[in-house]
Design a protein around this motif. Structure first.
Motif, PDB file in Angstrom:
ATOM      1  N   THR A   1      10.837 -38.859 -32.292  1.00 44.09           N
ATOM      2  CA  THR A   1       9.726 -39.206 -32.883  1.00 44.09           C
ATOM      3  C   THR A   1      10.535 -39.721 -34.597  1.00 44.09           C
ATOM      4  OG1 THR A   1       9.506 -37.099 -34.053  1.00 44.09           O
ATOM      5  CG2 THR A   1       8.064 -37.460 -32.413  1.00 44.09           C
ATOM      6  N   ASP A   2       9.757 -40.351 -35.397  1.00 41.01           N
ATOM      7  CA  ASP A   2      10.202 -40.945 -36.584  1.00 41.01           C
ATOM      8  C   ASP A   2      10.347 -39.678 -37.530  1.00 41.01           C
ATOM      9  OD1 ASP A   2      10.429 -43.799 -36.352  1.00 41.01           O
ATOM     10  OD2 ASP A   2       8.054 -43.318 -35.775  1.00 41.01           O
ATOM     11  N   LEU A   3       9.552 -38.495 -37.529  1.00 39.00           N
ATOM     12  CA  LEU A   3       9.600 -37.305 -38.264  1.00 39.00           C
ATOM     13  C   LEU A   3       9.294 -36.197 -37.478  1.00 39.00           C
ATOM     14  CD1 LEU A   3      10.038 -36.341 -41.154  1.00 39.00           C
ATOM     15  CD2 LEU A   3       7.485 -36.808 -41.629  1.00 39.00           C
ATOM     16  N   ASP A   4       9.771 -35.143 -37.643  1.00 40.23           N
ATOM     17  CA  ASP A   4       9.798 -33.773 -36.770  1.00 40.23           C
ATOM     18  C   ASP A   4       9.415 -32.641 -37.596  1.00 40.23           C
ATOM     19  OD1 ASP A   4       9.977 -31.687 -34.941  1.00 40.23           O
ATOM     20  OD2 ASP A   4      11.481 -32.585 -33.851  1.00 40.23           O
ATOM     21  N   ILE A   5       8.294 -32.114 -37.765  1.00 36.27           N
ATOM     22  CA  ILE A   5       7.936 -31.109 -38.629  1.00 36.27           C
ATOM     23  C   ILE A   5       7.788 -29.700 -37.879  1.00 36.27           C
ATOM     24  CG2 ILE A   5       6.242 -29.974 -40.411  1.00 36.27           C
ATOM     25  CD1 ILE A   5       5.385 -33.224 -40.817  1.00 36.27           C
ATOM     26  N   ARG A   6       8.579 -28.911 -38.252  1.00 37.93           N
ATOM     27  CA  ARG A   6       8.529 -27.492 -37.569  1.00 37.93           C
ATOM     28  C   ARG A   6       7.973 -26.297 -38.280  1.00 37.93           C
ATOM     29  NH1 ARG A   6      10.187 -28.462 -31.962  1.00 37.93           N
ATOM     30  NH2 ARG A   6      10.668 -30.450 -31.965  1.00 37.93           N
ATOM     31  N   LEU A   7       7.149 -25.818 -38.186  1.00 36.90           N
ATOM     32  CA  LEU A   7       6.494 -24.822 -38.896  1.00 36.90           C
ATOM     33  C   LEU A   7       6.507 -23.395 -38.067  1.00 36.90           C
ATOM     34  CD1 LEU A   7       3.017 -26.766 -39.480  1.00 36.90           C
ATOM     35  CD2 LEU A   7       4.949 -26.666 -41.121  1.00 36.90           C
ATOM     36  N   LEU A   8       7.519 -22.646 -38.403  1.00 38.69           N
ATOM     37  CA  LEU A   8       7.861 -21.364 -37.765  1.00 38.69           C
ATOM     38  C   LEU A   8       7.494 -20.325 -38.406  1.00 38.69           C
ATOM     39  CD1 LEU A   8      11.727 -22.524 -37.207  1.00 38.69           C
ATOM     40  CD2 LEU A   8       9.751 -22.976 -35.987  1.00 38.69           C
ATOM     41  N   VAL A   9       6.301 -19.874 -37.649  1.00 36.87           N
ATOM     42  CA  VAL A   9       5.667 -18.523 -38.135  1.00 36.87           C
ATOM     43  C   VAL A   9       6.033 -17.380 -37.482  1.00 36.87           C
ATOM     44  CG1 VAL A   9       3.548 -19.931 -39.181  1.00 36.87           C
ATOM     45  CG2 VAL A   9       3.822 -19.257 -36.757  1.00 36.87           C
ATOM     46  N   GLY A  10       6.795 -17.590 -36.318  1.00 38.78           N
ATOM     47  CA  GLY A  10       7.015 -16.539 -35.317  1.00 38.78           C
ATOM     48  C   GLY A  10       6.226 -16.176 -34.382  1.00 38.78           C
ATOM     49  N   PRO A  11       6.402 -15.120 -33.513  1.00 39.61           N
ATOM     50  CA  PRO A  11       5.395 -14.705 -32.374  1.00 39.61           C
ATOM     51  C   PRO A  11       4.029 -14.105 -32.936  1.00 39.61           C
ATOM     52  CG  PRO A  11       7.687 -13.719 -32.154  1.00 39.61           C
ATOM     53  CD  PRO A  11       7.605 -14.254 -33.489  1.00 39.61           C
ATOM     54  N   GLU A  12       3.106 -14.580 -32.381  1.00 45.11           N
ATOM     55  CA  GLU A  12       1.698 -14.188 -32.249  1.00 45.11           C
ATOM     56  C   GLU A  12       1.365 -12.729 -32.480  1.00 45.11           C
ATOM     57  OE1 GLU A  12      -0.136 -16.013 -34.193  1.00 45.11           O
ATOM     58  OE2 GLU A  12       0.080 -18.270 -33.373  1.00 45.11           O
ATOM     59  N   ILE A  13       0.573 -12.085 -33.200  1.00 46.59           N
ATOM     60  CA  ILE A  13       0.014 -10.828 -32.984  1.00 46.59           C
ATOM     61  C   ILE A  13      -0.395 -10.548 -31.736  1.00 46.59           C
ATOM     62  CG2 ILE A  13      -1.797  -9.326 -33.868  1.00 46.59           C
ATOM     63  CD1 ILE A  13      -1.479 -10.200 -36.421  1.00 46.59           C
ATOM     64  N   LEU A  14      -1.178 -11.474 -31.188  1.00 48.63           N
ATOM     65  CA  LEU A  14      -1.682 -11.464 -29.580  1.00 48.63           C
ATOM     66  C   LEU A  14      -0.782 -12.520 -29.178  1.00 48.63           C
ATOM     67  CD1 LEU A  14      -3.573 -10.350 -27.664  1.00 48.63           C
ATOM     68  CD2 LEU A  14      -5.167 -12.146 -28.433  1.00 48.63           C
ATOM     69  N   ALA A  15       0.253 -11.888 -28.210  1.00 45.11           N
ATOM     70  CA  ALA A  15       1.323 -12.665 -27.794  1.00 45.11           C
ATOM     71  C   ALA A  15       0.675 -14.064 -27.158  1.00 45.11           C
ATOM     72  CB  ALA A  15       1.989 -11.753 -26.597  1.00 45.11           C
ATOM     73  N   GLY A  16       1.070 -15.114 -27.531  1.00 47.11           N
ATOM     74  CA  GLY A  16       0.857 -16.425 -26.829  1.00 47.11           C
ATOM     75  C   GLY A  16      -0.616 -17.052 -27.539  1.00 47.11           C
ATOM     76  N   SER A  17      -1.132 -16.539 -28.386  1.00 40.01           N
ATOM     77  CA  SER A  17      -2.581 -16.793 -28.985  1.00 40.01           C
ATOM     78  C   SER A  17      -2.246 -17.808 -30.190  1.00 40.01           C
ATOM     79  CB  SER A  17      -3.353 -15.686 -29.447  1.00 40.01           C
ATOM     80  OG  SER A  17      -4.721 -16.137 -29.676  1.00 40.01           O
ATOM     81  N   THR A  18      -1.878 -18.908 -29.826  1.00 40.05           N
ATOM     82  CA  THR A  18      -1.561 -19.755 -30.817  1.00 40.05           C
ATOM     83  C   THR A  18      -2.798 -20.315 -31.840  1.00 40.05           C
ATOM     84  OG1 THR A  18      -1.389 -21.824 -29.482  1.00 40.05           O
ATOM     85  CG2 THR A  18       0.688 -20.581 -29.897  1.00 40.05           C
ATOM     86  N   ARG A  19      -3.765 -19.872 -31.631  1.00 38.75           N
ATOM     87  CA  ARG A  19      -4.973 -20.152 -32.689  1.00 38.75           C
ATOM     88  C   ARG A  19      -5.091 -19.363 -33.986  1.00 38.75           C
ATOM     89  NH1 ARG A  19      -9.015 -16.619 -32.855  1.00 38.75           N
ATOM     90  NH2 ARG A  19      -9.065 -14.678 -31.241  1.00 38.75           N
ATOM     91  N   LEU A  20      -3.976 -18.282 -33.803  1.00 40.22           N
ATOM     92  CA  LEU A  20      -3.737 -17.342 -35.068  1.00 40.22           C
ATOM     93  C   LEU A  20      -2.732 -18.059 -36.016  1.00 40.22           C
ATOM     94  CD1 LEU A  20      -3.755 -14.229 -32.977  1.00 40.22           C
ATOM     95  CD2 LEU A  20      -5.681 -15.257 -33.876  1.00 40.22           C
ATOM     96  N   LYS A  21      -1.656 -17.493 -36.209  1.00 43.37           N
ATOM     97  CA  LYS A  21      -0.749 -17.879 -37.190  1.00 43.37           C
ATOM     98  C   LYS A  21      -0.287 -19.609 -36.978  1.00 43.37           C
ATOM     99  CE  LYS A  21       2.504 -15.034 -36.611  1.00 43.37           C
ATOM    100  NZ  LYS A  21       3.915 -14.200 -36.794  1.00 43.37           N
ATOM    101  N   ALA A  22      -0.027 -19.746 -35.710  1.00 42.48           N
ATOM    102  CA  ALA A  22       0.347 -21.518 -35.748  1.00 42.48           C
ATOM    103  C   ALA A  22      -1.125 -22.165 -35.906  1.00 42.48           C
ATOM    104  CB  ALA A  22       0.427 -21.535 -34.176  1.00 42.48           C
ATOM    105  N   GLY A  23      -2.225 -21.711 -35.672  1.00 45.22           N
ATOM    106  CA  GLY A  23      -3.328 -22.333 -36.008  1.00 45.22           C
ATOM    107  C   GLY A  23      -3.416 -22.657 -37.566  1.00 45.22           C
ATOM    108  N   THR A  24      -3.387 -21.572 -38.080  1.00 44.28           N
ATOM    109  CA  THR A  24      -3.534 -21.340 -39.499  1.00 44.28           C
ATOM    110  C   THR A  24      -2.394 -22.304 -40.201  1.00 44.28           C
ATOM    111  OG1 THR A  24      -4.376 -19.152 -39.470  1.00 44.28           O
ATOM    112  CG2 THR A  24      -3.267 -19.753 -41.594  1.00 44.28           C
ATOM    113  N   VAL A  25      -1.254 -22.035 -39.943  1.00 45.82           N
ATOM    114  CA  VAL A  25      -0.181 -23.071 -40.654  1.00 45.82           C
ATOM    115  C   VAL A  25      -0.462 -24.406 -40.295  1.00 45.82           C
ATOM    116  CG1 VAL A  25       1.491 -22.972 -38.862  1.00 45.82           C
ATOM    117  CG2 VAL A  25       2.294 -22.841 -41.283  1.00 45.82           C
TER     118      VAL A  25
END
Length: 310
Positions: free
Chosen positions: A180-204
């Motif tokens: 891509t022209d620009l790669d943005i990585r938002l590393l929040v670590g593993p979720e409280i509920l494993a794999g539920s990326t609607r949590l920290k990943a969704g928030t960030v």
């Protein structure tokens, strides 16, 4: 595609050691754990601040040249993109086509889970073609785990058409790479509920999109100071906000501000220009058009003009 089928190594799929006793926590302990883990979102945004600033600059430049901004994703990522795009017209009075959200599965996927549709790379390519994306546009692919075939297809299709492409993901580049022209990585670590990326990943992700879209609109002159002077006055709440903005930025009474707002066709930016320069609605509109809607620049031109005439 085998690569997309094996995701256990991804940061977003790993188990969080801090929440291994999640099912044994009291409600208060659970809330405290969420609060503790959500601190990672602020750190992730800080670590990606340079890339987020670049995204604002790339997008602003594209929109100034007549381009559009597209968010594209599946599931939670897709919904967040659609949400941010939908909030631009009322907040900044932008045309609906300027910022658009594309979600795998279409509008129905906004209210009903259709995650199976994210596995179709060709649908991502087709979405790009359907929206007639060109080299003037910016496409931001959103994928928490970085592997969503629908998003990969969209980015591939967008690059083939010469569009500026940006990826937002929550896994390290060494786990998933994409051109891509620009790669943005938002590393929040593993979720409280494993794999539920609607949590920290969704928030960030929501935080990042807020920053990008608001930053772009500020650069485009949609804001004066910290006021949304391009707010669309479409209901009582927004009418009240528009009147208060006029009052706050001038010495007018509420009655005077309401009258001026009506005279300007319920356009706060134009109302302020008319008040500060003495121009009528038609001349004010022409001046704003000449300065691409930038109120500060339009007012400054009148002030400088008066100084030069003296």
């Amino acid at each position: 595609m085998k690569y997309f089928e094996e995701r256990g190594h991804l940061l977003t799929e790993q188990a969080n050691p801090n929440s291994q006793d999640l099912d044994q926590l009291t409600s208060l302990e659970l809330v405290e754990l969420f609060n503790q883990e959500d601190q990672q979102t602020l750190k992730a945004i800080s670590s990606a601040k340079t890339q987020l600033a670049q995204a604002i600059d790339y997008t602003t430049s594209a929109l100034e040249q007549g381009g559009r901004l597209f968010y594209i994703g599946a599931g939670t990522s897709g919904r967040l993109g659609v949400l941010d795009a939908a909030e631009c017209p009322p907040t900044f009075c932008t045309p609906p086509e300027l910022v658009q959200g594309i979600i795998a599965g279409g509008a129905g996927a906004l209210v009903r889970s259709s995650e199976g549709l994210e596995d179709r790379l060709e649908d991502g390519v087709e979405a790009i073609a359907h929206h007639q994306i060109t080299n003037l546009d910016v496409v931001i692919g959103i994928s928490a785990g970085g592997t969503t075939p629908f998003v990969h297809g969209a980015i591939q299709g967008a690059r083939q058409r010469g569009a500026t492409t940006i990826l937002i993901a929550c896994v390290p580049r060494e786990q998933v790479s994409i051109e891509t022209d620009l790669d943005i990585r938002l590393l929040v670590g593993p979720e409280i509920l494993a794999g539920s990326t609607r949590l920290k990943a969704g928030t960030v992700t929501k935080m990042a999109l807020n920053i990008i879209s608001t930053g772009v609109m500020v650069q485009l002159g949609k804001v004066y100071g910290n006021r949304m002077v391009d707010v669309a006055v479409t209901n009582k709440k927004l009418h009240d906000r528009a009147v208060r903005i006029l009052q706050d930025l001038t010495i007018m009474s509420r009655k005077e501000a309401s009258y001026l707002l009506e005279r300007s066709g319920r356009r706060v930016k134009l109302a302020l220009l008319m008040h500060w320069t003495g121009l009528d609605q038609e001349k004010g509109e022409s001046l704003l058009t000449a300065y691409r809607g930038n109120l500060r620049a339009a007012v400054r031109s009148c002030t400088q003009g008066s100084e030069n005439s003296n």
